[in-house]
Design a protein around this motif. Structure first.
Motif, PDB file in Angstrom:
ATOM      1  N   ARG A 146     -22.019 -35.738   1.995  1.00  0.00           N
ATOM      2  CA  ARG A 146     -22.820 -35.387   0.817  1.00  0.00           C
ATOM      3  C   ARG A 146     -22.203 -36.009  -0.437  1.00  0.00           C
ATOM      4  O   ARG A 146     -21.651 -37.088  -0.364  1.00  0.00           O
ATOM      5  N   GLY A 147     -22.298 -35.288  -1.568  1.00  0.00           N
ATOM      6  CA  GLY A 147     -21.872 -35.903  -2.824  1.00  0.00           C
ATOM      7  C   GLY A 147     -20.374 -35.750  -3.075  1.00  0.00           C
ATOM      8  O   GLY A 147     -19.777 -34.733  -2.749  1.00  0.00           O
TER       9      GLY A 147
ATOM     10  N   TRP B  64     -15.623 -32.946  -3.207  1.00  0.00           N
ATOM     11  CA  TRP B  64     -16.508 -33.480  -2.177  1.00  0.00           C
ATOM     12  C   TRP B  64     -17.391 -32.373  -1.634  1.00  0.00           C
ATOM     13  O   TRP B  64     -17.009 -31.197  -1.656  1.00  0.00           O
ATOM     14  N   HIS B  65     -18.540 -32.782  -1.102  1.00  0.00           N
ATOM     15  CA  HIS B  65     -19.554 -31.887  -0.520  1.00  0.00           C
ATOM     16  C   HIS B  65     -20.255 -31.093  -1.629  1.00  0.00           C
ATOM     17  O   HIS B  65     -20.495 -29.891  -1.506  1.00  0.00           O
ATOM     18  N   VAL B  66     -20.532 -31.773  -2.736  1.00  0.00           N
ATOM     19  CA  VAL B  66     -21.229 -31.141  -3.869  1.00  0.00           C
ATOM     20  C   VAL B  66     -22.359 -32.054  -4.330  1.00  0.00           C
ATOM     21  O   VAL B  66     -22.381 -33.255  -4.034  1.00  0.00           O
TER      22      VAL B  66
ATOM     23  N   ALA C 213     -21.628 -29.082 -11.036  1.00  0.00           N
ATOM     24  CA  ALA C 213     -22.115 -29.390  -9.683  1.00  0.00           C
ATOM     25  C   ALA C 213     -22.337 -28.094  -8.912  1.00  0.00           C
ATOM     26  O   ALA C 213     -21.912 -27.014  -9.339  1.00  0.00           O
ATOM     27  N   ASP C 214     -23.030 -28.234  -7.774  1.00  0.00           N
ATOM     28  CA  ASP C 214     -23.257 -27.112  -6.852  1.00  0.00           C
ATOM     29  C   ASP C 214     -22.746 -27.519  -5.472  1.00  0.00           C
ATOM     30  O   ASP C 214     -22.818 -28.702  -5.099  1.00  0.00           O
ATOM     31  N   VAL C 215     -22.306 -26.549  -4.711  1.00  0.00           N
ATOM     32  CA  VAL C 215     -21.830 -26.820  -3.350  1.00  0.00           C
ATOM     33  C   VAL C 215     -23.023 -27.217  -2.478  1.00  0.00           C
ATOM     34  O   VAL C 215     -24.063 -26.554  -2.479  1.00  0.00           O
TER      35      VAL C 215
ATOM     36  N   HIS D 142     -18.276 -26.072   2.670  1.00  0.00           N
ATOM     37  CA  HIS D 142     -17.036 -25.721   1.950  1.00  0.00           C
ATOM     38  C   HIS D 142     -16.887 -26.696   0.788  1.00  0.00           C
ATOM     39  O   HIS D 142     -17.608 -27.699   0.711  1.00  0.00           O
ATOM     40  N   LEU D 143     -15.957 -26.416  -0.106  1.00  0.00           N
ATOM     41  CA  LEU D 143     -15.605 -27.365  -1.165  1.00  0.00           C
ATOM     42  C   LEU D 143     -14.304 -28.047  -0.786  1.00  0.00           C
ATOM     43  O   LEU D 143     -13.338 -27.385  -0.407  1.00  0.00           O
TER      44      LEU D 143
END
Ligand code: ZN
Length: 209
Positions: free
Chosen positions: A103-104, A122-124, A143-145, A153-154
């Motif tokens: 992801r982002g 990562w992962h946001v 950002a959002d998870v 997870h973050l």
């Protein structure tokens, strides 16, 4: 030697009695030196700094030709889908990548009195209105998870240097391989970094188990 130990203990007691509610450290004079955790609770997920880079079930994500499993450069923290993610410190977003698997990913550059530091998330997903070049303040939700199903997870890391392409890495090989530098390269323990740069008051937010 015994007298020395007694003196140290006595000295510690004196401090406790004289200043029972004194803050544990002096306030940093530069706001750029103050950081906080990006989430209100800080409960480790499966991997920490230096863990073998695997899924929670132990399946390795990447290994060198020698068979060595890469090592995780950040701290994975339990989070829920859509949970707001705050900037760890004052800084500027210097990169946003979208990866099909992860992801982002976002990098924020911070100018501290000891040099530039990059925090990595990562992962946001970036919130609307934010992008490369956006200025953020410590604690600002940017950002959002992301939804990664049972893997949600973050991932949070601290790259103790100015921006370069390796600041994106979520893991590095234990010894140089495939053109990547050896772990930890310029990454440092993210949780320890934040704990060492928390504001003096109020007391540190979040928990660590
Ligand atoms: Zn991770």
């Amino acid at each position: 030697m015994i007298r020395g130990v007694v003196a140290v203990v006595f000295g510690a007691l004196q401090v406790l009695v004289a200043a029972p509610v004194a803050p544990s450290a002096p306030a940093p004079s530069n706001p750029g030196d103050v950081f906080e955790f990006p989430l209100p609770t800080w409960t480790p997920h499966c991997l920490g700094f230096g863990s073998k880079w695997t899924y929670c079930n132990g399946t390795a994500l990447r290994a060198c030709a020698s068979g060595e499993v890469w090592l995780h450069t950040g701290a994975d923290v339990i989070a829920t889908v859509g949970q707001p993610v705050a900037a760890a410190g004052d800084g500027v977003i210097v990169g946003y990548l979208i990866d099909q698997t992860f992801r982002g990913g976002v990098l924020i550059r911070h100018q501290t009195s000891s040099g530039a530091v990059i925090t990595q998330y990562w992962h946001v997903w970036l919130k609307s209105g934010y992008g490369t070049g956006s200025r953020v303040k410590r604690g600002e939700v940017f950002a959002d998870v992301a939804d990664m199903g049972t893997l949600t997870h973050l991932h949070f890391a601290v790259f103790n240097a100015d921006y370069e392409p390796h600041a994106w890495n979520g893991a590095l090989p234990p010894s140089a391989c495939s053109g990547f530098p050896a772990f930890p390269y310029k990454f440092i323990d993210a949780t320890a970094f934040i704990e060492a740069h928390l504001p003096v008051a109020p007391l540190p937010r979040g928990t660590r188990i």
